[in-house]
Design a protein around this motif. Structure first.
Motif, mmCIF file in Angstrom:
data_model
loop_
_atom_site.group_PDB
_atom_site.id
_atom_site.type_symbol
_atom_site.label_atom_id
_atom_site.label_comp_id
_atom_site.label_asym_id
_atom_site.label_seq_id
_atom_site.Cartn_x
_atom_site.Cartn_y
_atom_site.Cartn_z
ATOM 1 N N UNK A 45 0.834 -1.212 0.000
ATOM 2 C CA UNK A 45 0.000 0.000 0.000
ATOM 3 C C UNK A 45 0.866 1.259 0.000
ATOM 4 N N UNK A 46 1.941 1.247 0.780
ATOM 5 C CA UNK A 46 2.808 2.425 0.880
ATOM 6 C C UNK A 46 3.528 2.702 -0.435
ATOM 7 N N UNK A 47 3.967 1.651 -1.114
ATOM 8 C CA UNK A 47 4.765 1.804 -2.331
ATOM 9 C C UNK A 47 3.930 1.827 -3.597
ATOM 10 N N UNK A 48 2.619 1.884 -3.478
ATOM 11 C CA UNK A 48 1.751 1.819 -4.653
ATOM 12 C C UNK A 48 2.144 2.896 -5.669
ATOM 13 N N UNK A 49 2.278 2.463 -6.925
ATOM 14 C CA UNK A 49 2.668 3.385 -7.978
ATOM 15 C C UNK A 49 4.162 3.455 -8.201
ATOM 16 N N UNK A 50 4.946 2.682 -7.432
ATOM 17 C CA UNK A 50 6.406 2.692 -7.578
ATOM 18 C C UNK A 50 6.902 1.276 -7.809
ATOM 19 N N UNK A 51 7.858 1.158 -8.685
ATOM 20 C CA UNK A 51 8.486 -0.135 -8.898
ATOM 21 C C UNK A 51 9.433 -0.409 -7.737
ATOM 22 N N UNK A 52 9.397 -1.607 -7.193
ATOM 23 C CA UNK A 52 10.248 -1.952 -6.059
ATOM 24 C C UNK A 52 10.629 -3.420 -6.153
ATOM 25 N N UNK A 53 11.823 -3.727 -5.662
ATOM 26 C CA UNK A 53 12.311 -5.105 -5.667
ATOM 27 C C UNK A 53 12.806 -5.444 -4.269
ATOM 28 N N UNK A 54 12.310 -6.553 -3.739
ATOM 29 C CA UNK A 54 12.712 -7.015 -2.416
ATOM 30 C C UNK A 54 13.794 -8.075 -2.560
ATOM 31 N N UNK A 55 14.929 -7.844 -1.908
ATOM 32 C CA UNK A 55 15.980 -8.845 -1.871
ATOM 33 C C UNK A 55 15.630 -9.934 -0.875
ATOM 34 N N UNK A 56 16.343 -11.050 -0.920
ATOM 35 C CA UNK A 56 16.050 -12.144 0.009
ATOM 36 C C UNK A 56 16.416 -11.774 1.442
ATOM 37 N N UNK A 57 15.778 -12.429 2.391
ATOM 38 C CA UNK A 57 16.098 -12.240 3.803
ATOM 39 C C UNK A 57 17.444 -12.901 4.080
ATOM 40 N N UNK A 58 18.377 -12.123 4.616
ATOM 41 C CA UNK A 58 19.734 -12.610 4.887
ATOM 42 C C UNK A 58 20.159 -12.136 6.269
ATOM 43 N N UNK A 59 21.308 -12.628 6.719
ATOM 44 C CA UNK A 59 21.878 -12.123 7.963
ATOM 45 C C UNK A 59 22.202 -10.642 7.826
ATOM 46 N N UNK A 60 22.201 -9.931 8.948
ATOM 47 C CA UNK A 60 22.415 -8.488 8.911
ATOM 48 C C UNK A 60 23.731 -8.132 8.215
ATOM 49 N N UNK A 61 24.748 -8.949 8.406
ATOM 50 C CA UNK A 61 26.047 -8.656 7.787
ATOM 51 C C UNK A 61 26.019 -8.785 6.270
ATOM 52 N N UNK A 62 25.001 -9.471 5.720
ATOM 53 C CA UNK A 62 24.886 -9.660 4.275
ATOM 54 C C UNK A 62 23.828 -8.759 3.643
ATOM 55 N N UNK A 63 23.368 -7.757 4.399
ATOM 56 C CA UNK A 63 22.302 -6.881 3.887
ATOM 57 C C UNK A 63 22.742 -6.152 2.616
ATOM 58 N N UNK A 64 24.014 -5.776 2.553
ATOM 59 C CA UNK A 64 24.501 -5.084 1.358
ATOM 60 C C UNK A 64 24.398 -5.952 0.118
ATOM 61 N N UNK A 65 24.650 -7.261 0.263
ATOM 62 C CA UNK A 65 24.538 -8.169 -0.873
ATOM 63 C C UNK A 65 23.088 -8.299 -1.321
ATOM 64 N N UNK A 66 22.171 -8.405 -0.363
ATOM 65 C CA UNK A 66 20.749 -8.513 -0.706
ATOM 66 C C UNK A 66 20.286 -7.273 -1.460
ATOM 67 N N UNK A 67 20.738 -6.101 -1.025
ATOM 68 C CA UNK A 67 20.372 -4.862 -1.716
ATOM 69 C C UNK A 67 20.980 -4.822 -3.116
ATOM 70 N N UNK A 68 22.194 -5.293 -3.257
ATOM 71 C CA UNK A 68 22.840 -5.311 -4.589
ATOM 72 C C UNK A 68 22.063 -6.200 -5.556
ATOM 73 N N UNK A 69 21.609 -7.347 -5.079
ATOM 74 C CA UNK A 69 20.813 -8.239 -5.925
ATOM 75 C C UNK A 69 19.493 -7.570 -6.308
ATOM 76 N N UNK A 70 18.869 -6.887 -5.334
ATOM 77 C CA UNK A 70 17.601 -6.210 -5.620
ATOM 78 C C UNK A 70 17.794 -5.120 -6.668
ATOM 79 N N UNK A 71 18.900 -4.389 -6.576
ATOM 80 C CA UNK A 71 19.155 -3.331 -7.554
ATOM 81 C C UNK A 71 19.429 -3.906 -8.940
ATOM 82 N N UNK A 72 20.061 -5.071 -8.992
ATOM 83 C CA UNK A 72 20.301 -5.714 -10.283
ATOM 84 C C UNK A 72 18.980 -6.033 -10.972
ATOM 85 N N UNK A 73 18.045 -6.620 -10.225
ATOM 86 C CA UNK A 73 16.747 -6.957 -10.816
ATOM 87 C C UNK A 73 15.955 -5.701 -11.158
#
Length: 219
Positions: A45-73
């Motif tokens: 509901x909050x993001x309605x009208x915007x394209x968004x990609x959710x990365x997989x749930x990972x350990x906190x130390x791997x959050x940067x990798x999850x965001x990188x994958x989301x940006x790739x998609x």
């Protein structure tokens, strides 16, 4: 979660979930704890009208990798002007994200093998690529013919030409694997380019269409 554009402040229900929002700059994103079903609905509901990609749930130390994958998609997803955005999940597109994590390297792999077909006409090249992909995925000429809905003899004729082009590589498991990846990369890139072209055409098409007011409807 990678965002195409920054939304407004999160509603109270999401603030309570301790979402970290970086909404300034050209690449806004969110850091979200493992979301509950209620959190997911509030996000949509909050993001309605915007394209968004959710990365997989990972350990906190791997959050940067999850965001990188989301940006790739997100970079591979065309932005459709004037339409509601869509929430995509990297988990549903893992192969595509893996292949395009390094676009330059992916393009090099594709060119290494498929560049051998560059002397053909676009139509000839398309047929050869389709035949090669069907053969690699199907496991044989008969299976490829069934996938392509053409006569097996046609497939065998094309395979003989491909063997002259690729030499002994088609009999090497490592080369066959790389060629299959090259074909997949080429196909995904072509599809992304087609969708992006269609997305870019929408504003121009809408602007060129004559506007009709309420009085003209039904006349």
């Amino acid at each position: 979660m990678a965002l195409s554009t920054a939304p407004g402040p999160p509603p109270p229900g999401l603030s309570a979930a301790k979402i970290v929002a970086y909404l300034h700059g050209p690449e806004p994103y969110l850091l979200i704890p493992d979301p509950t079903p209620g959190t997911h609905q509030a996000l949509v509901r909050w993001l309605q009208g915007r394209q968004a990609v959710a990365g997989p749930v990972v350990a906190r130390t791997d959050a940067g990798a999850s965001l990188r994958w989301a940006r790739t998609l997100l970079a591979l997803t065309p932005q459709w002007p004037g339409t509601a955005g869509e929430l995509l999940f990297v988990e549903d597109h893992l192969a595509k994200v893996v292949l395009f994590q390094d676009p330059l390297l992916a393009g090099h792999l594709s060119a290494k093998w498929l560049g051998r077909l560059s002397d053909m006409t676009p139509r000839q090249r398309e047929r050869m690529e389709q035949t090669l992909l069907a053969w690699l995925e199907g496991g044989g000429a008969a299976e490829a013919a069934q996938l392509l809905r053409i006569h097996p003899q046609t497939v065998r004729y094309r395979l003989r030409k491909l063997e002259r082009i690729f030499g002994g590589s088609l009999r090497t498991p490592q080369a066959r694997f790389e060629i299959l990846l090259a074909l997949k990369i080429h196909g995904m890139a072509a599809e992304c380019a087609r969708l992006r072209h269609r997305a870019e055409e929408l504003p121009a098409r809408a602007a060129s269409e004559p506007r009709r007011d309420a009085r003209s409807i039904g006349r």
